[in-house]
Design an enzyme around this catalytic site. Structure first.
Site, mmCIF file in Angstrom:
data_model
loop_
_atom_site.group_PDB
_atom_site.id
_atom_site.type_symbol
_atom_site.label_atom_id
_atom_site.label_comp_id
_atom_site.label_asym_id
_atom_site.label_seq_id
_atom_site.Cartn_x
_atom_site.Cartn_y
_atom_site.Cartn_z
ATOM 1 N N ARG A 269 12.049 -1.158 10.072
ATOM 2 C CA ARG A 269 11.039 -0.676 11.015
ATOM 3 C C ARG A 269 10.950 -1.612 12.224
ATOM 4 O O ARG A 269 11.068 -2.829 12.065
ATOM 5 C CB ARG A 269 9.668 -0.635 10.319
ATOM 6 C CG ARG A 269 9.463 0.606 9.487
ATOM 7 C CD ARG A 269 8.206 0.544 8.658
ATOM 8 N NE ARG A 269 7.023 0.046 9.375
ATOM 9 C CZ ARG A 269 5.792 0.056 8.877
ATOM 10 N NH1 ARG A 269 5.579 0.520 7.656
ATOM 11 N NH2 ARG A 269 4.773 -0.416 9.564
ATOM 12 N N ARG B 262 0.318 -8.266 13.833
ATOM 13 C CA ARG B 262 -0.273 -7.246 12.949
ATOM 14 C C ARG B 262 -1.289 -7.889 12.006
ATOM 15 O O ARG B 262 -2.335 -7.308 11.712
ATOM 16 C CB ARG B 262 0.826 -6.523 12.162
ATOM 17 C CG ARG B 262 1.676 -5.621 13.053
ATOM 18 C CD ARG B 262 2.931 -5.153 12.359
ATOM 19 N NE ARG B 262 2.689 -4.250 11.262
ATOM 20 C CZ ARG B 262 3.585 -3.976 10.311
ATOM 21 N NH1 ARG B 262 4.785 -4.545 10.334
ATOM 22 N NH2 ARG B 262 3.290 -3.139 9.350
ATOM 23 N N LYS C 234 0.829 -1.214 0.000
ATOM 24 C CA LYS C 234 0.000 0.000 0.000
ATOM 25 C C LYS C 234 0.865 1.267 0.000
ATOM 26 O O LYS C 234 0.593 2.213 -0.730
ATOM 27 C CB LYS C 234 -0.932 0.037 1.222
ATOM 28 C CG LYS C 234 -1.901 -1.118 1.308
ATOM 29 C CD LYS C 234 -2.887 -0.958 2.444
ATOM 30 C CE LYS C 234 -2.262 -0.797 3.817
ATOM 31 N NZ LYS C 234 -1.457 -1.959 4.283
ATOM 32 N N ARG D 143 -8.704 1.999 10.004
ATOM 33 C CA ARG D 143 -8.349 0.609 10.309
ATOM 34 C C ARG D 143 -9.382 -0.048 11.214
ATOM 35 O O ARG D 143 -9.266 -1.232 11.509
ATOM 36 C CB ARG D 143 -7.012 0.586 11.029
ATOM 37 C CG ARG D 143 -5.801 0.242 10.138
ATOM 38 C CD ARG D 143 -4.575 0.406 11.006
ATOM 39 N NE ARG D 143 -3.433 -0.350 10.614
ATOM 40 C CZ ARG D 143 -2.386 0.160 9.964
ATOM 41 N NH1 ARG D 143 -2.404 1.395 9.549
ATOM 42 N NH2 ARG D 143 -1.332 -0.586 9.719
ATOM 43 N N ARG E 294 11.860 -5.668 3.993
ATOM 44 C CA ARG E 294 11.573 -4.251 3.744
ATOM 45 C C ARG E 294 12.563 -3.368 4.520
ATOM 46 O O ARG E 294 12.873 -3.624 5.673
ATOM 47 C CB ARG E 294 10.145 -3.939 4.195
ATOM 48 C CG ARG E 294 9.783 -2.471 4.079
ATOM 49 C CD ARG E 294 8.310 -2.252 4.022
ATOM 50 N NE ARG E 294 7.612 -2.488 5.276
ATOM 51 C CZ ARG E 294 6.291 -2.388 5.399
ATOM 52 N NH1 ARG E 294 5.546 -2.095 4.351
ATOM 53 N NH2 ARG E 294 5.705 -2.609 6.566
HETATM 54 P P1 AMP Z 1 1.572 1.301 9.005
HETATM 55 O O1 AMP Z 1 2.756 2.146 8.657
HETATM 56 O O2 AMP Z 1 0.302 1.734 8.330
HETATM 57 O O3 AMP Z 1 1.854 -0.175 8.822
HETATM 58 O O4 AMP Z 1 1.310 1.519 10.565
HETATM 59 C C1 AMP Z 1 2.288 1.175 11.531
HETATM 60 C C2 AMP Z 1 1.661 1.090 12.902
HETATM 61 O O5 AMP Z 1 1.143 2.380 13.278
HETATM 62 C C3 AMP Z 1 0.475 0.145 13.026
HETATM 63 O O6 AMP Z 1 0.857 -1.198 13.224
HETATM 64 C C4 AMP Z 1 -0.245 0.739 14.235
HETATM 65 O O7 AMP Z 1 0.444 0.423 15.431
HETATM 66 C C5 AMP Z 1 -0.088 2.242 13.997
HETATM 67 N N1 AMP Z 1 -1.180 2.759 13.149
HETATM 68 C C6 AMP Z 1 -1.069 3.283 11.895
HETATM 69 N N2 AMP Z 1 -2.262 3.641 11.414
HETATM 70 C C7 AMP Z 1 -3.169 3.328 12.385
HETATM 71 C C8 AMP Z 1 -4.590 3.437 12.467
HETATM 72 N N3 AMP Z 1 -5.320 3.918 11.450
HETATM 73 N N4 AMP Z 1 -5.183 3.029 13.620
HETATM 74 C C9 AMP Z 1 -4.464 2.561 14.656
HETATM 75 N N5 AMP Z 1 -3.128 2.399 14.638
HETATM 76 C C10 AMP Z 1 -2.471 2.781 13.509
#
Ligand code: AMP
Length: 218
Positions: A158, A169, A13, A91, A130
């Protein structure tokens, strides 16, 4: 035009969000990136963010909704964008309800939700290889999208891209985020794509969807 990219972690994404925004002039809103940017300030709140992110758990809806509204509000002064592209938000059902109400308040609505489909075993492989460039924020994959040989990148992994955290996750995605596919299906805005193929093919599928929606290239 409001577009949401929905799919499990590691489906691509983020990579496609960057490409779509550049090609179609959309403003990117990635809640994960916003949280990581906040983490670089290195204060107590940043430490709390790092601790929670390292577990793979979701952040409270109120915090996430608030940073999303701030990002939208800040972007309103930037006249050149043709819409928003959400990556990693919403989410949860609560976040999608909040977004619906917030958008209604500014006379907008979600126009399309592009759902990325990919088998779990591919996700683990993709995520553990990644890497992110600390200088530019650009995302690479050591196997499928390595940085150019002359790149002076400062790559890091990360904290939540480890095999142990990715399982959590994925579980959270299935329990809390996947139900949004049905939520948006009822609104007739869902478009499904196969995200397991090479980047160019996925991009082609996305282009086809966007051209049907009359989204113009910049
Ligand atoms: P991402 O970069 O989108 O994979 O997000 C990394 C982490 O940030 C996730 O695993 C959550 O811990 C937190 N996070 C990001 N977006 C959200 C969201 N919309 N709701 C809750 N936690 C989020």
């Amino acid at each position: 035009m409001i577009i949401i990219l929905l799919g499990p972690p590691g489906a691509g994404k983020g990579t496609h969000a960057e490409l779509i925004c550049k090609r179609y002039g959309l403003f990117p809103i990635s809640t994960g990136n916003l949280l990581r940017e906040r983490m670089s300030v290195q204060d107590e709140f940043a430490e709390q963010i790092a601790n929670l992110m390292g577990t793979g758990e979701l952040f409270p809806d109120e915090i996430i909704n608030q940073i999303t509204v701030e990002a939208i509000t800040n972007s309103l002064n930037m006249p050149d964008y043709k819409g928003y592209l959400f990556d990693g938000y919403p989410r949860t059902t609560e976040q999608s309800e909040f977004l619906k109400n917030f958008l209604a308040g500014i006379n907008k609505k979600v126009n399309a939700v592009i759902v990325f489909h990919i088998p779990d075993d591919m996700i683990v492989g993709r995520i553990t290889s990644r890497r992110v460039d600390r200088k530019t924020g650009k995302v690479y994959n050591l196997k499928s999208l390595p940085p150019p040989t002359d790149c002076e990148c400062d790559l890091y992994q990360r904290i939540d891209d480890t095999e142990a955290v990715i399982k959590n996750r994925l579980n959270i995605y299935r329990q809390q985020t996947e139900p949004l596919i049905e939520y948006y299906s009822k609104l007739n805005v869902v478009h499904n794509i196969d995200a397991s193929c090479v980047l160019e093919n996925t991009q082609k599928n996305i282009d086809e969807i966007l051209s049907c929606l009359d989204v113009e290239l910049v």
